[in-house]
Design a protein around this motif. Structure first.
Motif, PDB file in Angstrom:
ATOM      1  N   ARG A 155      53.513  23.061 -23.625  1.00  0.00           N
ATOM      2  CA  ARG A 155      54.841  22.955 -24.236  1.00  0.00           C
ATOM      3  C   ARG A 155      54.818  23.474 -25.667  1.00  0.00           C
ATOM      4  O   ARG A 155      53.858  23.275 -26.398  1.00  0.00           O
ATOM      5  CB  ARG A 155      55.307  21.497 -24.222  1.00  0.00           C
ATOM      6  N   ALA A 198      63.412  14.716 -20.384  1.00  0.00           N
ATOM      7  CA  ALA A 198      62.657  15.831 -19.808  1.00  0.00           C
ATOM      8  C   ALA A 198      62.316  15.577 -18.346  1.00  0.00           C
ATOM      9  O   ALA A 198      62.276  14.440 -17.889  1.00  0.00           O
ATOM     10  CB  ALA A 198      61.373  16.045 -20.598  1.00  0.00           C
ATOM     11  N   LEU A 258      56.068  26.498 -21.577  1.00  0.00           N
ATOM     12  CA  LEU A 258      57.445  26.002 -21.647  1.00  0.00           C
ATOM     13  C   LEU A 258      57.905  26.049 -23.102  1.00  0.00           C
ATOM     14  O   LEU A 258      57.265  25.465 -23.972  1.00  0.00           O
ATOM     15  CB  LEU A 258      57.468  24.570 -21.124  1.00  0.00           C
ATOM     16  N   TYR A 304      57.383  18.845 -16.714  1.00  0.00           N
ATOM     17  CA  TYR A 304      57.051  19.472 -17.999  1.00  0.00           C
ATOM     18  C   TYR A 304      55.692  18.996 -18.496  1.00  0.00           C
ATOM     19  O   TYR A 304      55.120  19.581 -19.401  1.00  0.00           O
ATOM     20  CB  TYR A 304      58.084  19.144 -19.074  1.00  0.00           C
TER      21      TYR A 304
END
Length: 127
Positions: free
Chosen positions: A110, A99, A88, A103
């Motif tokens: 991330r 968020a 991501l 996630y």
């Protein structure tokens, strides 16, 4: 490595940059939705939806480039459900208060910051 890039239409140029760099590094892009125009009919939506579903399924790695809309987050959910490795990317630091909880599931990595550094990291991980 076979990859798919999910993102919003507003990020089309960024998606194309990432796509080109990964292809140049020898990776296989499973579907290039940036070649499409915005779908306006049920038939167009179905064709694109099926192509994107297959692309997510056929990929080893899914790249999510934020910001993204409904389609991006649907593809994220499909990738999570299929156990795909997900990266991501966001230009800005992802704030937990705004968020998606998805996630932060185990198979999502991330990255926030410079796009070129993100691309280089992906190439290094899968070369």
């Amino acid at each position: 490595m076979k990859f798919y890039i999910a993102s919003g239409l507003e990020n089309k140029e960024i998606v194309q940059i990432v796509r080109d760099e990964l292809i140049e590094a020898g990776h296989i892009h499973t579907y290039d939705w940036t070649q499409n125009n915005r779908a306006t009919t049920k038939a167009e939506l179905q064709v694109i939806g099926e192509a994107e579903r297959k692309a997510v399924s056929d990929s080893d790695v899914i790249l999510i480039l934020l910001p993204g809309g409904k389609g991006t987050h649907t593809e994220l959910g499909m990738a999570i459900a299929l156990g795909k490795k997900i990266h991501l990317y966001s230009k800005e630091k992802i704030q937990p208060t705004t968020a998606s909880s998805f996630y932060y599931v185990d198979n999502v990595e991330r990255f926030a910051g410079n796009l070129k550094l993100f691309i280089d990291e992906i190439i290094q991980l899968y070369s």
